[in-house]
Design a protein around this motif. Structure first.
Motif, PDB file in Angstrom:
ATOM      1  N   SER A   1      26.987  38.273  25.637  1.00  0.00           N
ATOM      2  CA  SER A   1      25.558  38.072  25.413  1.00  0.00           C
ATOM      3  C   SER A   1      25.075  38.871  24.209  1.00  0.00           C
ATOM      4  O   SER A   1      24.201  38.416  23.459  1.00  0.00           O
ATOM      5  CB  SER A   1      24.767  38.465  26.667  1.00  0.00           C
ATOM      6  OG  SER A   1      24.794  39.871  26.877  1.00  0.00           O
TER       7      SER A   1
ATOM      8  N   GLN B   1      20.590  46.863  26.324  1.00  0.00           N
ATOM      9  CA  GLN B   1      21.654  46.946  27.308  1.00  0.00           C
ATOM     10  C   GLN B   1      21.812  48.378  27.816  1.00  0.00           C
ATOM     11  O   GLN B   1      21.347  49.337  27.190  1.00  0.00           O
ATOM     12  CB  GLN B   1      22.978  46.483  26.693  1.00  0.00           C
ATOM     13  CG  GLN B   1      22.934  45.115  26.069  1.00  0.00           C
ATOM     14  CD  GLN B   1      22.804  44.003  27.085  1.00  0.00           C
ATOM     15  OE1 GLN B   1      23.250  44.133  28.225  1.00  0.00           O
ATOM     16  NE2 GLN B   1      22.199  42.895  26.683  1.00  0.00           N
TER      17      GLN B   1
ATOM     18  N   LEU C   1      31.247  50.915  27.806  1.00  0.00           N
ATOM     19  CA  LEU C   1      31.268  50.464  29.193  1.00  0.00           C
ATOM     20  C   LEU C   1      32.494  50.970  29.946  1.00  0.00           C
ATOM     21  O   LEU C   1      32.479  51.054  31.178  1.00  0.00           O
ATOM     22  CB  LEU C   1      31.256  48.927  29.249  1.00  0.00           C
ATOM     23  CG  LEU C   1      29.958  48.243  28.823  1.00  0.00           C
ATOM     24  CD1 LEU C   1      30.185  46.740  28.639  1.00  0.00           C
ATOM     25  CD2 LEU C   1      28.842  48.491  29.840  1.00  0.00           C
TER      26      LEU C   1
ATOM     27  N   ASN D   1      33.940  40.067  28.856  1.00  0.00           N
ATOM     28  CA  ASN D   1      32.844  40.607  29.640  1.00  0.00           C
ATOM     29  C   ASN D   1      31.576  39.844  29.262  1.00  0.00           C
ATOM     30  O   ASN D   1      31.228  39.745  28.078  1.00  0.00           O
ATOM     31  CB  ASN D   1      32.711  42.105  29.338  1.00  0.00           C
ATOM     32  CG  ASN D   1      31.619  42.783  30.124  1.00  0.00           C
ATOM     33  OD1 ASN D   1      30.463  42.386  30.069  1.00  0.00           O
ATOM     34  ND2 ASN D   1      31.982  43.820  30.855  1.00  0.00           N
TER      35      ASN D   1
ATOM     36  N   GLN E   1      28.494  40.582  29.572  1.00  0.00           N
ATOM     37  CA  GLN E   1      27.506  41.418  28.903  1.00  0.00           C
ATOM     38  C   GLN E   1      27.816  41.541  27.413  1.00  0.00           C
ATOM     39  O   GLN E   1      26.917  41.465  26.572  1.00  0.00           O
ATOM     40  CB  GLN E   1      27.479  42.809  29.550  1.00  0.00           C
ATOM     41  CG  GLN E   1      26.418  43.732  28.979  1.00  0.00           C
ATOM     42  CD  GLN E   1      26.414  45.096  29.660  1.00  0.00           C
ATOM     43  OE1 GLN E   1      27.139  45.330  30.628  1.00  0.00           O
ATOM     44  NE2 GLN E   1      25.591  46.009  29.159  1.00  0.00           N
TER      45      GLN E   1
END
Length: 451
Positions: free
Chosen positions: A29, A170, A359, A24, A26
């Motif tokens: 990062s 996030q 998530l 993923n 995200q």
């Protein structure tokens, strides 16, 4: 023609090798943002308070546990401001009455930073990550001597703080709680208080992770294990079985290695190894090291899934020791014996699992394996998840003696499926929930289902 049809039928029922979770962007990062430099600075700052013993002074701004907790709170509040105020930072305090390692009433203070979930159907699902900020010298009852606690457990505290500060930028479906707890060395006092608070208020703590002694890959013989990390995921203690009908049923179904804690451990092993190149997470199906414990145990005792990270080989010369030289060898838990790059790797393993959990959809509920009749096929059923971005479900399975999932099959957005020719006698099964972005929950172990 008959041979071709037979071959197609065989292929349709053959096990499919388990598919690793997709990366993923995200999550990637977040891992890239984790800083060994910041982790080092926080460890050194915690060491600068000379001692963080639970019974040490609280009236100084430069020494003792009071100064340490005020600095941790201020640091997390600054991280929250930098991220737009998204972290809620609070003190969870109580008065501990005299006990075995507490000679007088003392205030225990946990620093708690909460990142609220953004999906209404998932926001009440909570994942907790902690480190303990108290320290001790050679004598657990000595609040005066120098107790730098660089590895035990400024390392775990710095990891939890770095996670809070990076992940605050996030958005996640579920809620994340980052804690620096006190009183660990005096008997897991701070974590016990918060776990009991969560239990009494009915909070949905879906998983708890503690980082305790995670700052060095170097053993006492000088050998380095840079690519290893131990992960303790609890077995099935008889006492817990007696208290929990659910756990007892899991055990009677042959799922002694498939409690929610085991599945949480498998999840972090899978995600940590996938996202952190060269890292092997050694999954150990015990509550903790031999006759020892950490801040995850109070959560386990209250029925929550809880696991512990710890470095691969501990060097006891730098743990629970006075700062002194013995036979020419420096003892004491000093920053010079911490590898800050390694601690950053541990933080990335944590982040990979935590972010993926927060998530993903929740673990499927009421999962059962049908035992209506004797048959070679295996039929599983479960209750539908409530998340609006749910895409469907994945069935995972492994041979009974295998430690991790070997095979998988995506079955779509259904609540019942049959695996033809795959026997419940020979395999252990799990059901995983998937969202439209490919995020996957931990597996749920199916208990026997009868109409």
């Amino acid at each position: 023609m008959r041979a071709s049809l037979a071959l197609l039928a065989l292929l349709a029922t053959a096990p499919t090798a388990a598919q690793p979770p997709a990366r993923n962007a995200q999550v990637d990062s977040m891992l890239a943002a984790i800083s060994a430099t910041r982790i080092e600075a926080r460890i050194r700052k915690l060491v600068s308070f000379r001692t963080r013993h639970t019974l040490s002074r609280t009236d100084s701004d430069t020494q003792g546990i009071g100064a340490a907790r005020r600095w941790i709170k201020a640091e997390l509040e600054q991280c929250s401001r930098d991220a737009g105020g998204r972290l809620g930072v609070e003190l969870d305090s109580f008065i501990q009455q005299p006990a075995r390692r507490v000679p007088r009433p003392v205030e225990i203070v946990n620093i708690v930073a909460t990142l609220p979930g953004t999906q209404p159907q998932a926001a009440n699902r909570i994942y907790v990550v902690s480190g303990h900020y108290d320290s001790m010298p050679g004598d657990v009852m000595d609040p005066q001597s120098e107790a730098p606690g660089a590895n035990d457990d400024a390392s775990g505290t710095a990891v939890a703080m770095e996670l809070a500060c990076v992940m605050a930028y996030q958005r996640f479906d579920a809620t994340l709680v980052f804690m620096a707890v006190a009183g660990e060395e005096q008997g897991l006092l701070g974590s016990t208080h918060w776990a009991e608070l969560a239990k009494s208020k009915g909070w949905n703590v879906a998983g708890m992770i503690t980082n305790d002694i995670v700052g060095s890959p170097t053993g006492p013989d000088g050998r380095r294990y840079d690519g290893e990390l131990r992960l303790y995921a609890n077995g099935l203690p008889p006492l817990l079985r007696e208290r929990s009908k659910e756990l007892d049923e899991i055990a009677r179904s042959g799922g002694e290695s498939d409690t929610p804690t085991h599945e949480l451990g498998r999840y972090f092993k899978d995600l940590g190894e996938r996202y952190v190149q060269g890292m092997t997470v050694r999954l150990i199906p015990r509550p903790d090291r031999f006759l020892r414990g950490g801040d995850h145990l109070p959560f386990l005792e209250r029925g929550y899934a809880a696991i512990r990270f710890v470095e691969p080989v501990e060097d006891y010369r730098h743990q629970h020791k006075n700062v002194t030289v013995v036979n020419g060898v420096q003892e004491g838990d000093l920053p010079q014996f911490v590898d800050f790059n390694y601690a950053a790797k541990v933080a990335r393993v944590n982040a990979a699992g935590l972010a993926s959990l927060a998530l993903a959809p929740a673990v499927p509920r009421d999962v059962g394996v049908e035992v209506v009749q004797l048959e070679y096929d295996t039929t599983l059923r479960w209750r539908a998840n409530e998340e609006p971005d749910l895409a469907g479900y994945r069935i995972v399975w492994r041979e009974v003696a295998a430690p991790t999932w070997q095979y998988s099959r995506d079955v779509g957005n259904v609540t019942r499926t049959t695996l033809q020719g795959i026997s419940k006698d020979n395999y252990i099964f799990g059901v995983v929930a998937l969202d439209r972005d490919g995020n996957a929950s931990p597996a749920a172990f199916p208990r026997p289902w009868r109409p």
